[in-house]
Design a protein around this motif. Structure first.
Motif, mmCIF file in Angstrom:
data_model
loop_
_atom_site.group_PDB
_atom_site.id
_atom_site.type_symbol
_atom_site.label_atom_id
_atom_site.label_comp_id
_atom_site.label_asym_id
_atom_site.label_seq_id
_atom_site.Cartn_x
_atom_site.Cartn_y
_atom_site.Cartn_z
ATOM 1 N N GLU A 80 -1.323 -53.628 -22.683
ATOM 2 C CA GLU A 80 -0.929 -54.819 -23.455
ATOM 3 C C GLU A 80 -2.149 -55.357 -24.195
ATOM 4 O O GLU A 80 -2.075 -55.720 -25.365
ATOM 5 N N ARG A 81 -3.270 -55.392 -23.483
ATOM 6 C CA ARG A 81 -4.486 -55.933 -24.084
ATOM 7 C C ARG A 81 -5.090 -54.981 -25.112
ATOM 8 O O ARG A 81 -5.599 -55.423 -26.140
ATOM 9 N N ASN A 128 -3.220 -55.377 -28.340
ATOM 10 C CA ASN A 128 -3.563 -56.593 -29.086
ATOM 11 C C ASN A 128 -4.980 -56.539 -29.643
ATOM 12 O O ASN A 128 -5.439 -57.502 -30.231
ATOM 13 N N GLU A 174 -7.473 -56.792 -27.874
ATOM 14 C CA GLU A 174 -8.271 -57.737 -27.091
ATOM 15 C C GLU A 174 -9.404 -56.988 -26.409
ATOM 16 O O GLU A 174 -10.397 -57.572 -26.010
ATOM 17 N N LYS A 209 4.852 -59.779 -29.814
ATOM 18 C CA LYS A 209 4.858 -58.316 -29.812
ATOM 19 C C LYS A 209 6.110 -57.774 -29.129
ATOM 20 O O LYS A 209 6.774 -56.873 -29.640
ATOM 21 N N VAL A 245 0.134 -58.559 -34.546
ATOM 22 C CA VAL A 245 -0.326 -58.999 -33.234
ATOM 23 C C VAL A 245 -1.836 -59.215 -33.217
ATOM 24 O O VAL A 245 -2.331 -60.188 -32.652
#
Lengths: 457, 137
Positions: free
Chosen positions: A280-281, A284, A286, B23, B40
């Protein structure tokens, strides 16, 4: 994007399953529903991680396997045996002794499933120097590859498209046998799998394989364990170094088995929920400046595979101990010859990993948007307690099932009460709805069920 | 369809909540994964900006089959010189924020790179509004 049917090795034994919802709640991709009192795995959402099998209290979820006797259709019978198999046995049994027992069961040859990882490693390192988007993601774990295709489609292009070590090893060993003059139709290659995901990967119709059959590792473990423990004399021979079993080969399928042989900033993450939250990170952006990700669906990687019999932590420790012993012995391990490595290299590449857009409510965005709006309005009414009484893992899944025409709002136990109160639903009808989900007689008294008065009688 | 999220200033552990939620929705709407990624990434930068500089903010996302419109409004110190803020590497982040790995001066430039249209307006002492537009066709 492909829409073909996917093969899955995980099956539900409908006779044994009693619809307890444990698997439904454990599934990291919300692929399980309860229908007619039993769990149903939705094929398009399943990634074969085996989370359902682990939590089943009655062993109703099983992994399909080929009949063991089929190996005898071939004169030359090769077991492609992952190193974690040997790691399940205590140090009093030498690797040689274990392999001799495996041969005694009917195999003519045994080769470690990771025998050709050196060339795989080289290709992975070569990929590091290309302009493929970082972080590079290993294609080792088939459950992770499916997970990315399904849940992280934007990261599919980060996967290094290489054959699995077991497939590449089988390819190598078959070539070796062919060169020694054996005819192709006499050779049977059998992969001993520690998990369901590798079966599904080998069985997928879009992939060619040299593997002729698959044996579940727990099946073989039981047979070997029995023989080893019924021997009166423990093997007193000191450990000899077997061909191919280098420390790298032995440890490749464990956590950090790949990452410690890669370059740049490398991370190794195991267990599917850990992988999901990390991806997920990554998605993104991140997490920046990571070059390589080794991702495995099982805790402790293949040592924690659903078909492993021994405790995963013991297996990891034993594999490392055996690998260290080989390292310290200073003996030269016979490895795959250069010309064969080149042969494997030529056949190692697979097509780019393509995303699978099965998360979408509709392929047409306008329609998907309408469905999403309906889902959001329904969520205003659903209780949000994620009780599973409707046969779906949570309210959101039920709402999505409803817009996909796979369920009804009246499947919700809470809404049934409200509908009965406002006379919109007849109480008899709501009982029928419940029976459709939970099976007939499910609402009747049953003192033999788990935890009840006469359990097991 | 409209989605709304609150962002509170200073809480870096929550930065990324809105971008992850958006997302998830976009994946269900079968938006091209490459476009999802751009949106995103831009939105995450926007969230981090609010967390790093403002007191609080709201994010609203309007989704239609033609385009995705994101508005990030915050109550905060505002930006005195927007052109300067758009310069790669320019940062007013506090040492504490930099310590946490943020504040490299890439926020707004990265948002611009990942959106089809970026509008920034700001009143010093009141707050900043950033609009991100992504065309889908």
């Amino acid at each position: 994007m492909s829409n073909e049917q996917f093969y899955h090795a995980l099956k539900v034994d409908e006779e044994t399953c009693f619809g307890c919802t444990h698997c439904m709640n454990a599934c990291p991709t919300q692929a399980v529903r309860i229908k007619d009192g039993v769990a149903v795995i939705q094929s398009e959402k399943c990634v074969d991680c085996g989370a359902c099998l682990r939590v089943c209290p009655v062993d109703a979820i099983y992994i399909e396997q080929d009949d063991f006797e089929q190996i005898f259709k071939y004169n030359i019978r090769v077991a492609v045996l992952p190193s974690v198999f040997i790691g399940q046995f205590s140090r009093q049994h030498t690797a040689e002794e274990i392999i001799d027992v495996v041969k005694g069961l009917g195999f003519t040859h045994v080769v470690p499933g990771e025998a050709v990882v050196d060339v795989i490693n080289e290709e992975m390192l070569a990929e590091y120097k290309t302009d493929r988007e970082k972080p590079l993601i290993s294609s080792f774990c088939p459950a992770i590859v499916s997970l990315i295709q399904l849940r992280f489609p934007a990261l599919a292009q980060n996967i290094i498209p290489l054959k699995h070590p077991a497939e590449a090893t089988a390819l190598y060993y078959k070539q070796l046998l062919l060169e020694s003059g054996t005819s192709a139709d006499q050779i049977g290659m059998f992969y001993v799998t520690p998990c369901a995901a590798k079966i599904s990967a080998l069985r997928s119709t879009d992939k060619e394989t040299v593997v002729d059959g698959i044996i579940n590792m727990n099946f073989l473990y039981n047979k070997v364990y029995h023989v080893l423990n019924s021997k009166s004399e423990p093997n007193r021979n000191s450990e000899v170094v077997l061909p191919y079993y280098t420390p790298k080969v032995m440890e490749w399928s464990l956590t950090q088995g790949e990452s410690k042989h890669m370059e740049g900033r490398c991370l190794a993450i195991d267990e599917i929920h850990n992988v999901i939250s990390f991806l997920e990170r990554v998605e993104n952006e991140e997490v920046m400046n990571v070059d390589f990700l080794e991702l495995r669906a099982c805790d402790q990687s293949c040592a924690g595979g659903a078909l492993m019999s021994e405790n995963r932590f013991l297996t990891v420790e034993r594999v490392h101990t055996r690998a260290n012993r080989i390292q310290k012995s200073g003996l030269k391990v016979e490895e795959v010859k250069q010309n064969h490595l080149e042969y494997v290299r030529e056949h190692l590449k697979i097509g780019e990993v393509e995303p699978r857009q099965t998360m979408a409510l509709d392929q047409d965005m306008g329609k998907a948007l309408k469905k999403m709006e309906r889902v959001r309005s329904m969520m205003c009414f659903l209780p949000g307690v994620d009780c599973g009484v409707c046969g779906a893992p949570n309210c959101q899944s039920l709402a999505e099932d409803i817009v996909m025409k796979k369920a009804h709002l009246s499947d919700c136990g809470f809404l049934q009460r409200m509908m009965e109160k406002t006379k919109k639903l007849d109480p008899d009808h709501s009982i029928r709805i419940m029976e459709k989900i939970w099976g007939k007689d499910r609402l009747d008294k049953d003192c033999k069920k788990k935890g009840a008065k006469y359990e097991g009688l | 369809m409209e989605l709304k999220y609150e962002v509170s200033g200073g809480d870096f552990t929550k930065a990324g909540y809105a971008s992850s939620a958006v997302k998830k929705v976009l994946k269900k709407l079968s938006v091209d994964p490459k476009i999802i990624k751009r949106i995103v990434v831009a939105l995450y930068e926007g969230e981090v900006n609010v967390v790093a500089h403002a007191y609080k903010g709201t994010i609203s996302v309007d989704i239609s089959p033609e385009r995705i419109f994101i508005r990030i409004e915050d109550e905060g110190p505002g930006i005195p010189d927007i052109d300067l803020a758009m310069t790669v590497g320019y940062s007013t982040a506090s040492p504490a924020v930099r310590e946490m790995g943020f504040g490299a001066g890439m926020g707004l430039p990265n948002m611009k790179k990942n959106a089809d249209e970026l509008n920034v307006s700001s009143k010093v002492g009141q707050g900043t509004t950033v609009e991100l537009i992504t065309n889908l066709n």
